[in-house]
Design an enzyme around this catalytic site. Structure first.
Site, PDB file in Angstrom:
ATOM      1  N   GLU A 174       0.779  -1.149  -0.068  1.00  0.00           N
ATOM      2  CA  GLU A 174       0.134  -0.015   0.063  1.00  0.00           C
ATOM      3  C   GLU A 174       0.944   1.246   0.017  1.00  0.00           C
ATOM      4  O   GLU A 174       1.744   1.414   0.732  1.00  0.00           O
ATOM      5  CB  GLU A 174      -0.759   0.145   1.270  1.00  0.00           C
ATOM      6  CG  GLU A 174      -1.873   1.172   1.252  1.00  0.00           C
ATOM      7  CD  GLU A 174      -2.744   1.331   2.446  1.00  0.00           C
ATOM      8  OE1 GLU A 174      -2.284   1.005   3.582  1.00  0.00           O
ATOM      9  OE2 GLU A 174      -3.672   2.262   2.536  1.00  0.00           O
ATOM     10  N   LYS A 227       4.554  -0.613  10.252  1.00  0.00           N
ATOM     11  CA  LYS A 227       4.254   0.782   9.301  1.00  0.00           C
ATOM     12  C   LYS A 227       3.698   1.945  10.290  1.00  0.00           C
ATOM     13  O   LYS A 227       4.126   2.989  10.368  1.00  0.00           O
ATOM     14  CB  LYS A 227       3.203   0.283   8.312  1.00  0.00           C
ATOM     15  CG  LYS A 227       3.281   1.446   7.302  1.00  0.00           C
ATOM     16  CD  LYS A 227       3.931   1.156   5.913  1.00  0.00           C
ATOM     17  CE  LYS A 227       3.403   0.470   5.220  1.00  0.00           C
ATOM     18  NZ  LYS A 227       3.270   0.400   3.835  1.00  0.00           N
ATOM     19  N   ARG A 259       6.527 -13.077   8.857  1.00  0.00           N
ATOM     20  CA  ARG A 259       7.408 -11.816   8.556  1.00  0.00           C
ATOM     21  C   ARG A 259       8.578 -11.760   9.391  1.00  0.00           C
ATOM     22  O   ARG A 259       8.768 -12.460  10.059  1.00  0.00           O
ATOM     23  CB  ARG A 259       6.254 -10.705   9.164  1.00  0.00           C
ATOM     24  CG  ARG A 259       5.286 -10.202   8.228  1.00  0.00           C
ATOM     25  CD  ARG A 259       4.234  -9.189   9.012  1.00  0.00           C
ATOM     26  NE  ARG A 259       4.681  -8.392   9.716  1.00  0.00           N
ATOM     27  CZ  ARG A 259       4.101  -7.643  10.757  1.00  0.00           C
ATOM     28  NH1 ARG A 259       2.899  -7.725  10.595  1.00  0.00           N
ATOM     29  NH2 ARG A 259       4.739  -6.731  11.485  1.00  0.00           N
TER      30      ARG A 259
END
Length: 565
Positions: free
Chosen positions: A43, A277, A267
């Site tokens: 994104e 983020k 992750r």
RNA sequence: UGGGGGAUCGUCUAAUGGCAGGACACCGGCCUUUGGAGCCGUGAAUCGGGGUUCGAGUCCCUGUCCCCCAGCCA
């Protein structure tokens, strides 16, 4: 089609990670027409960080190993958080890392198709417009252990839903007034299946579609179909989306369209590092760092500005591997690869962080000699350069001890050391100011030891770096330490408590050798015996150099000191 | 008895029923015109309990612990 084992082989046959094993099996079984296609779907709401590199490396690597296609696709479905700056930044980061996507796609390019599909789902009686508020929806959703309840609007007629949805698109309703929901199962143990929202109303300008839309698709509604449209074979993503796979599958099945296979992996987490983020955005917005490209940030732009080579990042990511186990890599492993790469590639140079003046009392005033120095002992092709030597020098203050530790092999009164590529010198006098501070050292040199070799074969235990005072250039040096003192800053409710207050130390009056006068921004040098330093890309100018410390050299002297021995 | 996922040296990983291996970290040594680099070496693990098997980290049963999910974020 080559098998990845053959592609990889060098010496020994490497085992495949579980993702590549699955892809190999699908390929062998001809499940996707022997095609392999992956994508990295960020994104554009911030800059990429090293955690993303793991995902990119997997997506890119799988495609490469199987002779497939790797694309970049922006999941740009939330205009309120996304910006064109981030789109461009992420593209640049990918390029710097060396990952070239075959295509750059945007989920926003599929908004028309997504809308048509939503109408189709409504027509099938599989989606409905809900008037519940966000709070009401939450209440109706139930809890982790209790089933939810059907919305009172769940059984609207198809005609009414079609009409309402068209009017949502037409902009008749304010933000948040209604949402389009999938009609699945409010009692599902998987919360994602309790009639998830597909569209929300947001009268917001999108960075690519402008004001064409005032309804925007939710991630789950857009993501799977985007992969489907593009022909992705393996939708690789992180563990937290395992719960979403059934929903992605459900959408694709209802629509009866091409169905990629989703595989999830763990992750990346790193000690002393924040990789969320949301957290990074806060660091930037709260001014805790200098911006996304602050050299202490784990962002690509930050590490790049710090002087970390892309190869070091990639080597680190490869070593960490691919698995489904939640794990936290030791930041020391990253540091190891940074040093390893820079040791091979960084030109050596003389840099003095804390200058201490040294006068060579038996060296003729006004005389200058140019001495040959090796640019990189690890790389003979890097050649040599000339270093000026004169009567007045600078050495680093911590290379002198008035009362030397028994294992201190550097300069001390009466003690002889080698000036690297220079001469042997012996300290004869220590000059202090009124406060007792050492301001200058007087030394004698042995003219027979030019270049650092003693014709009589005598040994000196220590070799130190130095600079000719009249030739030295002034420089600002920024010393960085880890941003977080705590091993797991993410475990704190407020990560401010985990912050290292001394993560930046500015040395305004460091000295470097004259060959650095025209050093290019982003170039990295090893200041001999000190560490690796990168010419700052933002603040350094030919007349006023600024260096960022990438990382220090391994320091075994610090260990000796630490032991008190 | 909500759903989903995961447990191998301190850390990250390898093993696909057949000697638990590697890397980082740590410790020790060698070497050194960077106390860098390099080289050599030591120590260090299968979550617990049962079972199957000639043989189990791997298969079965059972227990424990850890992670993710209740955005109209992605």
């Amino acid at each position: 089609m080559e098998s990845p084992i053959e592609v990889k082989d060098n010496e020994t046959v490497e085992s495949l990670d579980f993702i590549r094993a699955a892809v190999a099996e699908d390929t062998a079984a001809d499940r996707f027409g022997r095609r392999v296609q992956t994508r990295f779907p960020p994104e554009p709401n911030g800059y990429l960080h090293i955690g993303h590199v793991k995902a990119i490396a997997i997506d890119f690597g799988v495609a490469k190993d199987f002779g497939g296609v790797f694309n970049l696709r922006f999941d740009d479905t939330n205009p309120e958080k996304e910006e064109q700056e981030y789109v461009e930044g992420q593209i640049a980061d990918l390029a710097w890392l060396g990952f070239e996507p075959a295509n750059i796609y945007y989920a926003s390019d599929y908004f028309d198709q997504l809308y048509d599909w939503a109408v189709e789902l409504i027509s099938l009686g599989k989606a409905y417009v809900d008037d519940l508020t966000a709070d009401e929806m939450r209440a109706y959703r139930g809890t982790l252990t209790e089933p939810g309840r059907n919305s009172p609007y769940r059984d609207r007629s198809i005609e009414e839903n079609l009409d309402l949805f068209a009017r949502m698109k037409a902009g008749e309703f304010p933000d948040g007034a209604r949402v389009l929901r999938a009609k699945i199962d409010m009692a599902s143990g998987n919360l994602n299946l309790r009639d998830p929202a597909m569209y929300r109303i947001r009268h917001a300008e999108h960075q690519r579609t402008g004001d064409k839309w005032c309804i925007y698709p939710m991630y789950d509604w857009a993501h799977g179909q985007s992969d489907s449209i593009e022909g992705v074979t393996h939708s690789l993503c992180s563990l937290e989306y395992e719960d979403h796979r059934p929903l992605h599958d459900w959408y694709l099945d209802q629509l009866e369209v091409y169905h990629p296979k989703q595989i999830e992996f763990a992750r990346l987490f790193i000690t002393h590092t924040l990789l969320s983020k949301r957290g990074l955005i806060r660091l930037v917005n709260d001014g805790l760092v200098d911006g996304w490209d602050d050299p202490r940030m784990p962002t690509i732009v930050g590490m790049r500005r710090r002087g970390v080579p892309a190869k070091a990042i990639l080597d680190f990511i490869e070593r960490v591997g691919v698995s489904k186990t939640n794990s936290t890599a030791d930041i020391a492993l990253l540091e190891y690869y940074i040093r390893q790469e820079l040791n091979l590639t960084a030109p050596r140079v003389m840099g003095v962080l804390e200058p201490l003046k040294v006068v060579i009392t038996n060296y003729p005033a006004g005389q200058v000699e140019w001495l040959e120095a090796v640019n990189n002992p690890e790389d003979p092709s890097a050649g040599t350069r000339q270093l000026p030597f004169s009567r007045e020098l600078y050495i680093d203050r911590d290379d002198f001890q008035e009362v030397p530790h028994k294992k201190f092999f550097r300069l001390a009164p009466g003690q002889e050391v080698r000036l690297r590529y220079g001469y042997f010198i012996t300290c004869t006098d220590v000059v202090k100011d009124a406060r007792g501070e050492i301001v200058e050292l007087h030394c004698t040199y042995d003219p027979q030891t030019k270049g650092g070799y003693a014709p009589d074969g005598r040994k000196v235990k220590g070799t130190i770096h130095w600079l000719s005072a009249p030739h030295a250039l002034n420089a600002e040096v920024r010393l960085y330490d880890r941003l977080f003192a705590a091993e797991d800053p993410g475990a704190y409710d407020d990560f401010r408590e985990a912050i290292n207050l001394d993560s930046l130390q500015i040395i305004p009056n460091a000295k470097v050798e004259p060959s650095l006068a025209d050093a290019a921004p982003e170039s990295v040098f090893q200041f001999e015996r000190k560490g690796y330093f990168c010419v700052d890309s933002k603040d350094s100018r030919p007349g006023s150099l600024v260096f960022n410390q990438t990382i220090g050299l391994r320091d075994s002297w610090a260990k000796i000191q630490g032991k008190g021995g």
